[in-house]
Enzyme design. Structure first.
Site, short mmCIF file in Angstrom:
data_model
loop_
_atom_site.label_atom_id
_atom_site.label_comp_id
_atom_site.label_asym_id
_atom_site.label_seq_id
_atom_site.Cartn_x
_atom_site.Cartn_y
_atom_site.Cartn_z
N SER A 1 -39.18 55.26 -19.22
CA SER A 1 -38.75 56.62 -18.89
C SER A 1 -38.30 57.32 -20.16
O SER A 1 -38.64 56.89 -21.27
CB SER A 1 -37.63 56.56 -17.85
OG SER A 1 -37.37 57.84 -17.32
N ASN A 2 -37.54 58.39 -20.04
CA ASN A 2 -37.00 59.08 -21.20
C ASN A 2 -35.64 59.68 -20.83
O ASN A 2 -35.20 59.57 -19.69
CB ASN A 2 -37.98 60.16 -21.70
CG ASN A 2 -38.28 61.17 -20.60
OD1 ASN A 2 -37.40 61.89 -20.16
ND2 ASN A 2 -39.52 61.19 -20.13
#
Ligand code: CTP
Length: 233
Positions: A40-41
């Site tokens: 993810s980020n």
């Protein structure tokens, strides 16, 4: 000819945006490797939330397609998704009924080729994971464009708070053209998690404005102004 960003009063904005349907993607996407691990980020979703709030304040009807981990206040409507593929499906479904589409999400560019059904066990050897590209949500959705006004966010690597160099502006303009957007919000990587954003608004109608580091609420209001100007031009 470069045009300047105009200022519209709240009354004028309410006339332009009353009952307009605004579809906004926001937050990160999560690409699972197994039931407990993901890629993810650090997107906070704050920019998308600020946009939904700003449009609601001028009489529009915002609807969000929201990635995981973003807290949505109860007065705003959202459809929750996890992965990029889910975000794409929901955005495609809702696009035909919207007037303005804003892709503010930080979509993971890759996802694991395989999602394991059970938790991966620890090993002592290096691990290689095969990743495949995710679709470009903005480009896929804008390919369906009829009357919709489309906005993208171009995340580029450049020094925070400085007006972007010509080559950075050019890259953002190219993204705007390639992804069939009417407005591009150029910002640097540092804006992703923070309270502020160092945005430059680039319009396909020929005007652009460096806002400098501003609050995400201020940036959202400026985006409303820029869209109003583009719709009126
Ligand atoms: N975007 C998207 N789907 C992706 C990647 C990006 O819809 N898989 C959208 C973003 O939400 C943003 C716009 O495309 O509105 C530009 O994203 P950006 O990360 O700046 O550019 P990329 O197209 O990913 O190109 P690069 O990473 O090479 O700069």
């Amino acid at each position: 000819m470069k045009k300047r960003l105009q200022f519209y009063s709240s009354l004028q904005l309410k006339k332009i945006f009353k009952n307009k349907k605004i579809l906004i993607t926001l937050g990160p996407t999560r690409e699972y490797l197994d039931p407990v691990r993901y890629i993810s980020n650090s997107s906070s979703g704050k920019m998308g939330l600020a946009l939904a709030k700003a449009f609601k304040n001028v009489g529009a009807i915002p609807l969000m397609v929201c990635g995981p981990g973003v807290w949505v206040p109860p007065n705003l409507k959202s459809v929750d998704v996890v992965s990029a593929l889910e975000m794409l499906e929901e955005s495609k479904k809702l696009f035909s009924d919207c007037d303005i589409f804003i892709c503010a999400a930080a979509i993971a560019d890759y996802r694991p080729l395989k999602i394991l059904k059970t938790k991966m066990v620890r090993g002592s050897h290096p691990l290689q994971i095969k990743l495949i590209p995710n679709p470009d949500i903005l480009a896929t959705v804008t390919a369906l464009k009829k009357h919709q006004f489309c906005v993208g966010f171009a995340l580029e690597d450049f020094p925070y708070s400085k007006p972007p160099a010509l080559k950075v502006l050019k890259r953002a303009r190219m993204k705007m053209i390639k992804k069939r957007c009417d407005l591009m919000v150029l910002n640097s990587a540092r804006s992703m998690e923070g309270e502020e954003i160092d945005a430059t608004l680039i319009s396909s109608k020929g005007f652009h404005k460096f806002l400098g580091p501003v609050s995400k609420d201020f940036c959202a209001k400026s985006i409303c102004q820029a869209i109003a100007q583009s719709l009126e031009l």
